[in-house]
Design an enzyme around this catalytic site. Sequence first.
Site, PDB file in Angstrom:
ATOM      1  N   HIS A  63       0.859  -1.278   0.090  1.00 10.95           N
ATOM      2  CA  HIS A  63       0.008   0.077  -0.005  1.00 10.95           C
ATOM      3  C   HIS A  63       0.648   1.251  -0.106  1.00 10.95           C
ATOM      4  O   HIS A  63       0.386   2.382  -0.506  1.00 10.95           O
ATOM      5  CB  HIS A  63      -1.063  -0.043   1.247  1.00 10.95           C
ATOM      6  CG  HIS A  63      -2.335  -0.757   1.021  1.00 10.95           C
ATOM      7  ND1 HIS A  63      -3.477  -0.367   1.394  1.00 10.95           N
ATOM      8  CD2 HIS A  63      -2.521  -2.125   0.277  1.00 10.95           C
ATOM      9  CE1 HIS A  63      -4.302  -1.321   1.050  1.00 10.95           C
ATOM     10  NE2 HIS A  63      -3.584  -2.468   0.299  1.00 10.95           N
ATOM     11  N   ASP A  64       2.096   1.365   0.417  1.00  7.72           N
ATOM     12  CA  ASP A  64       2.895   2.382   0.676  1.00  7.72           C
ATOM     13  C   ASP A  64       3.516   2.315  -0.913  1.00  7.72           C
ATOM     14  O   ASP A  64       3.518   3.772  -1.421  1.00  7.72           O
ATOM     15  CB  ASP A  64       4.068   2.224   1.360  1.00  7.72           C
ATOM     16  CG  ASP A  64       4.867   3.492   1.542  1.00  7.72           C
ATOM     17  OD1 ASP A  64       4.351   4.487   1.712  1.00  7.72           O
ATOM     18  OD2 ASP A  64       6.242   3.284   1.299  1.00  7.72           O
ATOM     19  N   VAL A  67       1.433   3.999  -3.920  1.00  9.25           N
ATOM     20  CA  VAL A  67       0.742   5.182  -3.840  1.00  9.25           C
ATOM     21  C   VAL A  67       1.956   6.337  -3.811  1.00  9.25           C
ATOM     22  O   VAL A  67       2.759   6.256  -2.695  1.00  9.25           O
ATOM     23  CB  VAL A  67      -0.085   5.482  -2.570  1.00  9.25           C
ATOM     24  CG1 VAL A  67      -0.588   7.049  -2.790  1.00  9.25           C
ATOM     25  CG2 VAL A  67      -1.204   4.645  -2.651  1.00  9.25           C
ATOM     26  N   SER A  73       5.022   7.323   2.718  1.00 11.94           N
ATOM     27  CA  SER A  73       4.212   8.385   3.083  1.00 11.94           C
ATOM     28  C   SER A  73       2.831   7.709   3.765  1.00 11.94           C
ATOM     29  O   SER A  73       2.111   8.504   4.440  1.00 11.94           O
ATOM     30  CB  SER A  73       3.756   8.842   1.528  1.00 11.94           C
ATOM     31  OG  SER A  73       3.265   7.654   0.565  1.00 11.94           O
ATOM     32  N   THR A 191      -1.957 -15.918   0.655  1.00 13.44           N
ATOM     33  CA  THR A 191      -1.782 -17.087   1.246  1.00 13.44           C
ATOM     34  C   THR A 191      -1.832 -16.868   2.829  1.00 13.44           C
ATOM     35  O   THR A 191      -2.073 -17.793   3.681  1.00 13.44           O
ATOM     36  CB  THR A 191      -0.704 -17.618   0.742  1.00 13.44           C
ATOM     37  OG1 THR A 191      -0.472 -18.942   1.354  1.00 13.44           O
ATOM     38  CG2 THR A 191       0.606 -17.171   0.958  1.00 13.44           C
TER      39      THR A 191
END
Length: 315
Positions: A63-64, A67, A73, A191
Amino acid sequence: MKIAKFSVLLLVLFIFPVAFAQLKVGFYSKSCPNAETIVQSLVSRRFAEDRTLTAALTRMHFHDCFVQGCDASLLIDPTTSQPRPEKTAGPNGSVRGFELIDEIKTALEAECPSTVSCSDIVTLATRDSVFLGGGPSYVVPTGRRDGFVSNFADAERILPGPALPVPAMVTFFADKGMNVFDAVALLGAHTVGRGFCGNFVDRLSDPSMDPELAGRLRNTCSAGGSQFAALDQSMPEASTSFDNLFFLQLRARRGVLLLDHLLATDPATSGVVFQYATSNDLFKRQFAIAMVKMGAVDVLTGSAGEIRKNCRAFN
């Protein structure tokens, strides 16, 4: 724990050289020689208490990086002047592990102040947690610097949802320099993941889902249930082992999320799912390659960015 150095890095550098131009294996060997040992030690201690750490840190890293690049961030806390950083976006509501990153940063600041970036901490901690969870051992180049921007709107706009169509998913990864083998391997981190019922409850009446699984998930998601389910249904109670059984489940119509299910049926990805389902070694090898490539997405190096003293706030 000692992370082995082998051919994964050389192969990735050959495939994807540009993004690695200013990253270097052993970047802190002189400026903070104990940096990676400190990260490994603290991750190992936390993993001994919580084996779901692999899933948590892998999700944080993903996720870092997707983006604005791997710039930490995602770690920025809301403030009066910036009330809506990335962390507050809907897709990041389930991201956790921030306290461990804080603990590592505190230890590294005591050892070598203002030297190791928060973005490198996330990358190294994720690598170590993957290995501890039974995943591949791989080396990562370091030298990332931390960014100055963290916007709610960017995360809301960019991060994919659990029902993303396969063609859109392939394009999403291709835009970051990754191919179909990389994309499916990275999604294989499911997994060790769990999904919130709200992300798959619409599928429970889908005839393409294995009926026994659909019935079990209905019970899980009913009133009083846990409201979460393992995404790898080979171990539905506690999926914390990093292996290719997830892909075998997909081929048996036991994918929990719609995107996972579609990976096994769409012509663009079904062959890759088959290859990973039949070879745990291939999956782990490709996952390592994909993780190193992901860790170099739009990184800040050299004089760009900063080295934060507190990972939750800009200097």
